[in-house]
Design an enzyme around this catalytic site. Structure first.
Site, mmCIF file in Angstrom:
data_model
loop_
_atom_site.group_PDB
_atom_site.id
_atom_site.type_symbol
_atom_site.label_atom_id
_atom_site.label_comp_id
_atom_site.label_asym_id
_atom_site.label_seq_id
_atom_site.Cartn_x
_atom_site.Cartn_y
_atom_site.Cartn_z
ATOM 1 N N ARG A 134 -7.566 -14.285 -2.000
ATOM 2 C CA ARG A 134 -6.069 -13.883 -1.961
ATOM 3 C C ARG A 134 -5.644 -13.866 -0.522
ATOM 4 N NH1 ARG A 134 -5.537 -9.449 -6.200
ATOM 5 N NH2 ARG A 134 -7.528 -8.905 -5.478
ATOM 6 N N TYR B 9 -2.453 -3.120 -1.497
ATOM 7 C CA TYR B 9 -3.305 -2.222 -2.412
ATOM 8 C C TYR B 9 -3.834 -1.343 -1.481
ATOM 9 C CZ TYR B 9 -1.616 -5.317 -6.236
ATOM 10 O OH TYR B 9 -0.701 -6.010 -7.167
ATOM 11 N N GLU C 135 0.590 -0.299 -5.456
ATOM 12 C CA GLU C 135 0.215 0.258 -7.029
ATOM 13 C C GLU C 135 1.001 1.313 -7.312
ATOM 14 O OE1 GLU C 135 -2.932 2.175 -4.520
ATOM 15 O OE2 GLU C 135 -2.010 0.247 -4.592
ATOM 16 N N ASP D 295 -10.945 0.144 -9.880
ATOM 17 C CA ASP D 295 -10.176 0.128 -8.565
ATOM 18 C C ASP D 295 -9.924 1.525 -8.440
ATOM 19 O OD1 ASP D 295 -10.009 -2.319 -7.058
ATOM 20 O OD2 ASP D 295 -8.626 -3.075 -8.506
#
Length: 364
Positions: free
Chosen positions: A15, A94, A118, A270
């Site tokens: 990404r 993130y 987040e 995560d």
């Protein structure tokens, strides 16, 4: 403001922090954007496309970190990256700090202002910058779980949908939020028998209504989880406590109740994972076996579909990126929801959930 986009370096992370359309939005407003060469290769966007959007191309990541006031990424900075951050920089990405004291200490030592996607909130109490990746991860949890249920991939040899005359697989989803709902959509659509567990009765009512009785809803208790595990082929861990470490809902002894060759997919990895036996894996080496149960615990699942993921992420991050570029840190005071994204500032942890998980002075 000068905004920097380094190429992602986490294992098999394709990404990119800003897609060309987002770069153009910034440059049209008078900001400058420095993009590391090849940063968009994983989504099929060339340096020439970024130039056409108004970006400058940097020869390496060091040039980006050294020359920009704000760094926009996707995944949490790796050690080589956090060591390049400075006290006069904003970091927008993130972070998932609760299970990661090393990164937290690195960000504190850098002195940077670190804002986590987040933990940014909205007026409905949701997490708008986490939602699109949760949608992607929830759907991938089913496709990856279905793949590893194959005997040739290490599973018990079950086709998720079944066939006429042979029952479909049992899919158990723990958590009825964005991840769980999207997992259920795909699993139900593939013909699996789906049970979803959650501690919110209103959420269970909503899911029962939306799926029109095509899945089983259960209030999540220890007993309900144990009963569901006994017949499960695929279990998806989809629980989240914003900013905090995920609760451990399946313990090692529970694995003995499960069928050999069944699959656990921990989407909460995560945030440390919601299974006691979870440990982060990579797309390169995604699974391992504990007591005959296959564990899939890839920490950047949406990175495997980077084009979809990057554009979906930019759709929700762009307004905040523009605000930070326009106003700098003052943007935090202007928007309480963006302020909720602030995790580290001036060498201190400032997010309550991270403090609760790691303390004010974390150690390795």
């Amino acid at each position: 403001m000068r905004v920097g986009v380094p190429k992602e370096i986490k294992n098999n992370e394709f990404r990119v922090g800003l897609v060309p359309d987002s770069v153009k939005e910034l440059t049209d407003r008078g900001h400058s954007v420095l993009v590391e060469t090849g940063a968009g290769a994983g989504i099929g966007s060339t340096d020439e496309e970024y130039k056409a959007a108004g970006a400058e191309i940097a020869p390496d990541a060091a040039s980006v970190f050294a020359g920009c006031e704000m760094i926009v990424k996707v995944k949490e900075p790796q050690e080589v990256e956090w060591k390049q951050l400075r006290s006069d920089q904003l970091l927008f990405t993130y972070l998932h700090l609760a299970p990661d004291p090393a990164q937290t200490i690195g960000l504190m030592e850098s002195g940077c202002t670190a804002i986590a996607y987040e933990t940014v909130t909205d007026n409905n109490g949701g997490l708008p910058l986490l939602a699109p990746m949760s949608e992607v991860a929830g759907r991938l949890a089913v496709t990856e779980g279905a793949f590893y249920l194959k005997k040739t991939a290490g599973g018990r040899g079950v086709l998720l949908s079944g066939v006429p005359g042979v029952e479909a697989a049992n899919v158990v989803i723990i958590g009825g939020g964005v991840v769980g709902t999207n997992s259920a959509k795909l699993a139900v659509g593939m013909g699996a028998r789906v049970t979803i567990l959650d501690r919110s009765v209103p959420r269970l009512r909503y899911l029962d209504d939306v799926f029109d009785g095509r899945l089983i809803t259960r209030y999540s208790t220890g007993q309900a989880i144990e009963e569901s595990l006994a017949t499960a082929d695929l279990v998806i861990g989809a629980v989240l406590v914003p900013g905090a470490a995920a609760p451990r809902l399946i313990r090692r002894e529970h694995l003995g109740m499960m069928r050999k060759g069944s699959v656990l997919v921990d989407v909460a990895i995560d945030q440390g994972g919601c299974f006691e036996t979870s440990k982060a894996t990579t797309h390169e080496d995604p699974i391992y076996d504990v007591d005959g149960v296959v564990h899939y615990c890839v920490a950047n699942m949406p990175g495997s579909v980077p084009r979809t993921s990057s554009h979906a992420l930019n759709n929700v991050t762009l307004p905040f990126t523009l605000a930070l570029a326009q106003h700098g840190e003052k943007a935090l005071d202007m928007d309480k929801h963006l302020m909720n994204g602030l995790n580290v500032k001036g060498g201190r942890i400032v997010h309550p959930a991270v403090i609760e998980a790691l303390g004010e002075n974390p150690s390795l």
